[in-house]
Each structure stands twice: as structure tokens, then as C-alpha cells.
Scaffold this motif. Structure first.
Motif, short mmCIF file in Angstrom:
data_model
loop_
_atom_site.label_atom_id
_atom_site.label_comp_id
_atom_site.label_asym_id
_atom_site.label_seq_id
_atom_site.Cartn_x
_atom_site.Cartn_y
_atom_site.Cartn_z
N LYS A 27 0.83 -1.21 0.00
CA LYS A 27 0.00 0.00 0.00
C LYS A 27 0.87 1.26 0.00
CE LYS A 27 -4.28 -1.81 0.81
NZ LYS A 27 -4.05 -3.12 0.20
N HIS A 28 2.14 1.10 0.42
CA HIS A 28 3.03 2.27 0.47
C HIS A 28 4.30 2.01 -0.32
CE1 HIS A 28 0.54 4.06 3.51
NE2 HIS A 28 0.63 2.98 4.27
N LYS A 29 5.02 3.09 -0.62
CA LYS A 29 6.29 2.97 -1.34
C LYS A 29 7.45 2.72 -0.38
CE LYS A 29 6.14 4.90 -5.87
NZ LYS A 29 4.73 4.80 -6.17
N GLU A 30 7.28 3.18 0.86
CA GLU A 30 8.30 2.93 1.87
C GLU A 30 7.63 2.69 3.22
OE1 GLU A 30 11.02 6.41 0.55
OE2 GLU A 30 10.07 6.99 2.45
N PHE A 107 6.93 -13.45 1.05
CA PHE A 107 5.92 -12.39 0.94
C PHE A 107 5.98 -11.62 -0.38
CE2 PHE A 107 7.45 -12.82 5.35
CZ PHE A 107 6.28 -13.23 5.97
N ARG A 108 6.91 -12.01 -1.24
CA ARG A 108 7.13 -11.25 -2.48
C ARG A 108 5.92 -11.40 -3.40
NH1 ARG A 108 12.31 -9.78 -3.74
NH2 ARG A 108 13.35 -11.49 -2.68
N PRO A 109 5.29 -10.27 -3.79
CA PRO A 109 4.09 -10.38 -4.62
C PRO A 109 4.38 -10.81 -6.07
CG PRO A 109 4.52 -8.07 -4.06
CD PRO A 109 5.53 -8.89 -3.34
N ARG A 110 5.56 -10.42 -6.58
CA ARG A 110 5.94 -10.79 -7.96
C ARG A 110 7.42 -11.07 -7.95
NH1 ARG A 110 3.60 -5.66 -10.20
NH2 ARG A 110 5.79 -5.09 -10.17
N LEU A 139 12.00 -6.57 10.47
CA LEU A 139 11.69 -6.69 9.04
C LEU A 139 10.20 -7.01 8.86
CD1 LEU A 139 12.37 -6.98 6.02
CD2 LEU A 139 13.25 -9.28 6.49
N LEU A 140 9.71 -7.89 9.72
CA LEU A 140 8.29 -8.25 9.63
C LEU A 140 7.39 -7.04 9.92
CD1 LEU A 140 6.24 -10.64 9.29
CD2 LEU A 140 6.23 -10.76 11.77
N PHE A 141 7.72 -6.27 10.96
CA PHE A 141 6.91 -5.08 11.28
C PHE A 141 6.95 -4.09 10.10
CE2 PHE A 141 7.42 -5.87 16.06
CZ PHE A 141 6.08 -6.19 16.23
N ALA A 142 8.13 -3.95 9.48
CA ALA A 142 8.24 -3.03 8.34
C ALA A 142 7.38 -3.54 7.17
CB ALA A 142 9.70 -2.89 7.93
N LEU A 143 7.40 -4.85 6.93
CA LEU A 143 6.58 -5.42 5.85
C LEU A 143 5.09 -5.23 6.15
CD1 LEU A 143 8.56 -8.73 5.21
CD2 LEU A 143 8.23 -6.90 3.54
N PHE A 147 2.70 -3.32 3.56
CA PHE A 147 1.53 -3.95 2.94
C PHE A 147 0.21 -3.60 3.64
CE2 PHE A 147 4.94 -6.73 1.43
CZ PHE A 147 4.55 -6.99 0.12
N GLN A 148 0.35 -3.01 4.84
CA GLN A 148 -0.84 -2.71 5.67
C GLN A 148 -1.65 -3.98 5.98
OE1 GLN A 148 -2.09 0.65 6.91
NE2 GLN A 148 0.14 0.63 6.84
N TRP A 149 -0.92 -5.02 6.37
CA TRP A 149 -1.61 -6.26 6.78
C TRP A 149 -2.42 -6.01 8.04
CZ3 TRP A 149 3.74 -8.97 6.71
CH2 TRP A 149 4.07 -9.35 5.41
N LYS A 150 -3.57 -6.63 8.10
CA LYS A 150 -4.38 -6.55 9.32
C LYS A 150 -4.17 -7.85 10.10
CE LYS A 150 -6.87 -2.75 8.13
NZ LYS A 150 -5.68 -2.18 7.45
#
Ligand code: PMV
Length: 340
Positions: A27-30, A107-110, A139-143, A147-150
């Protein structure tokens, strides 16, 4: 083996995201994430599943409030992931790079989607101060932010465990128990806060050598399980220690905690010494410090040490004795555990 390992981890991911949410674009660029490191009072040593880091026993740690890892992520446009650790570029054939990228692959989308991963740690890296725990958790918190995972913290703890076992405890503050669980898919193996507080309990880091250790905890753990004649005694020892340590935290009994946590660490190292080829994280300075600590204790000071997969010691004592402790260990780094 690598493919099998990936499949097993990916099964966990699918369960957590309930099959539908991955892959998806960020959802974000960084984004950025911080996770504190943790030090075990009752150690995790040995896996029942090597692919998804399921432990033989439960364990218990305390989180270091402001000591840990910050990970900043941004999009990489040149077709590969870049990792910088404390300002230095990590080579793409190093263990650190390969482990981090393996984790990111989950977690890589592509396949042509890559990241700049900038990690800053305010603790010595790979010197037995649980840098992999806070590294993977941050790293997980940053991901999650990217991605804005809920996801709730239990789910995050399970995901952190896939990077490094002890990372599942770095999701929480204070005292944390990592339940070993019994399920093959590991959905019952996560960290959970104990909510006991101990104002006045202080940690001191005695750094003997902050260089990279000769054998990783991952490798050492496996060799111990495979070859140590003492390892059969370890789960019984942990079961006893865990319940005594929890009791000591409940009633804030330093002497109970001291006798149990220190002996737990020593017993873990005994299983390593009895492995073949033997694993010895002690340096002469480590042993000298132990004798100094035992000597101070004999003279009435409330102090004990713990040691992980490195030569450094972490000591625990009470705030009221800080001046005295500092006088005996001039190079100590003192970290209050329960900041008022
Ligand atoms: O999570 P790992 O693979 O870095 O293993 C950590 C092992 C110890 O630090 C020695 C013990 C523990 O419980 O943290």
C-alpha cells in the motif's frame, strides 16, 4: 531441500492470510518497523521441526525496551534486493543476505519486485545478543506497515518465528513465554506476554567479543540435538526451570530467579560441550567474568548471568546496586528493563 522448506513455510503463510490475501501489492512505497531484542531466562535450544522453527521446549525471555533493530524498506528498481546493515552493504552471497532474502521470498508479490532493506541495530550484531531475533521481527513489522496487513500480534509472532525462532518473542515487551506447541503446522507455537512487571530489575551487557561467532546458533542447535548425549535431559530441565522462573517473576524473588536462570544457561552450554565436534562459546574472559560474578554473589550481591550463542555475558541485578556493579565492571552497558 530448499523447495520443501519453502513449501512448508508457505503453508503457514497461507493459513495466516487465510489463502486469499497473498500475493498482493504494497500500500506504500516505503515503510519502517522497529523491534526490540530479547534475552532468554529459560532458553530455546533445539527444534522439533527445522523447516518452520518449531522448538522442542517452551522458553521464556525478557525484552530490552529500546535496544533492537529498525528496518526501513523502499522499492528497488534495478532487479535485485539490496541490504544495508548499520550503514554497510551486505554482500549478496553472505549468509545474512541469503537468510533475509529467503524470508522476503515468502511475501514477495511478484518475482520482479525487489526492496532496499536498510537495517540499523543498536546492539552488537551476531554476538549472542539476539540480533537475529530483533532483525527478523523488525523486518516483519516493516513489511506489515508496507503492505498494511491486518494481523494480530499472535499471527505476527508465528510469522516472525519463520525467520528465526527467538524472533517470535520480540513481538512483545516485558516477560514473554514462547509456547512450544504440539501441532505439526506450528499454529500453537508463538510468543505471549506474561504481564509480570519487575521495576528495578536491570540488565547489564558484558561484551567480551563483539565479532561474528564461529558457529551460528542454528547450526549449533542442530549439532547438539543430533550428537549430545546430555540432550535427553534438556526438556525435563526446561520444564522444571520454566515453572520455577514463572513463580519467581510472580513473587519477584531474585534468589529463585537467579538460581534457576543461571543454571538453565549453564545446562544449555553443557549440552553443547557434550556435542561432537564440541561447541564451546566460552572464551577465557567469559570464564573469568563468571568467577567474578560468583565471587560477588558469595559476598552478598544479588547478581546472576546468562549466556547465549556467543562469548558475551548478560548479567541481571537490582537498580539499587547499579553503582556497585558499575564499579566492578567498568565497560558494562546497563539497560533498565521496566522503564517507569
Ligand atoms: O532464534 P535463534 O535461532 O537465534 O536461537 C536463539 C538461541 C538462544 O539465543 C541461544 C536461546 C534463546 O532462547 O534465545
Amino acid at each position: 531441500v530448499q523447495v520443501g522448506l519453502f513449501v512448508k513455510k508457505y503453508e503457514v503463510i497461507k493459513t495466516i492470510f487465510q489463502n486469499d490475501a497473498l500475493p498482493m501489492m504494497p500500500k506504500h512505497k516505503e515503510a519502517e518497523g522497529f523491534a526490540p531484542t530479547n534475552i532468554a531466562l529459560c532458553k530455546y535450544w533445539g527444534k522439533r521441526d527445522r523447516d518452520i522453527n518449531l522448538p522442542v521446549t517452551s522458553s521464556l525471555s525478557v525484552t530490552l525496551p529500546n535496544k533492537g533493530s529498525t528496518t526501513r524498506l523502499s522499492m528497488a528498481e534495478d532487479g535485485m534486493d539490496h541490504i544495508v546493515l548499520n550503514g554497510e552493504k551486505i554482500l549478496d552471497d553472505s549468509q545474512f543476505y541469503l537468510r533475509t532474502v529467503d524470508y522476503l521470498n515468502l511475501f514477495r508479490p511478484r518475482s520482479n519486485w525487489h526492496l532496499n532493506i536498510d537495517i540499523t541495530m543498536n546492539i552488537p550484531v551476531a554476538a549472542g545478543l539476539a540480533s537475529s531475533a530483533c532483525g527478523f521481527a523488525s523486518l516483519l513489522f516493516a513489511l506489515k506497515n508496507l503492505f498494511q496487513w491486518k494481523l494480530n500480534k499472535r499471527e505476527l509472532s508465528i510469522l516472525a518465528r519463520l525467520g528465526s525462532g527467538s524472533a517470535c518473542r520480540s513481538i512483545w515487551n516485558g516477560f514473554v513465554e514462547w509456547h512450544a506447541g504440539i501441532r505439526a503446522d506450528g499454529m500453537d507455537s508463538f510468543g505471549e506476554p506474561l504481564y509480570y512487571e519487575w521495576p528495578g530489575l536491570v540488565l547489564g551487557i558484558l561484551t567480551v567479543n563483539a565479532n561474528i561467532k564461529p558457529i551460528s546458533s542454528r547450526e549449533a542447535m542442530q549439532r547438539t540435538v543430533d550428537s549430545s548425549v546430555l540432550y535427553t535431559a534438556w526438556p525435563k530441565k526446561v520444564a522444571q526451570d520454566l515453572s520455577i522462573i514463572k513463580q519467581s517473576l510472580r513473587v519477584r524473588s531474585f534468589s529463585l530467579l537467579c538460581g534457576t536462570a543461571e543454571s538453565n544457561a549453564l545446562a544449555m552450554h553443557a549440552t553443547m560441550l557434550s556435542s561432537w565436534p564440541t561447541i564451546c562459546y566460552y572464551l577465557p574472559e567469559t570464564i573469568a567474568l563468571m568467577h567474578q560474578i560468583w565471587d560477588l554473589r558469595r559476598h552478598g550481591l544479588q547478581i546472576f548471568f546468562t549466556q547465549d550463542a556467543g562469548p558475551n555475558l548478560k548479567i541481571f541485578f537490582l537498580e539499587k546496586d547499579e553503582k556497585f556493579v558499575r564499579a566492578h565492571f567498568p565497560t558494562i552497558e546497563v539497560i533498565p528493563l521496566f522503564v517507569k
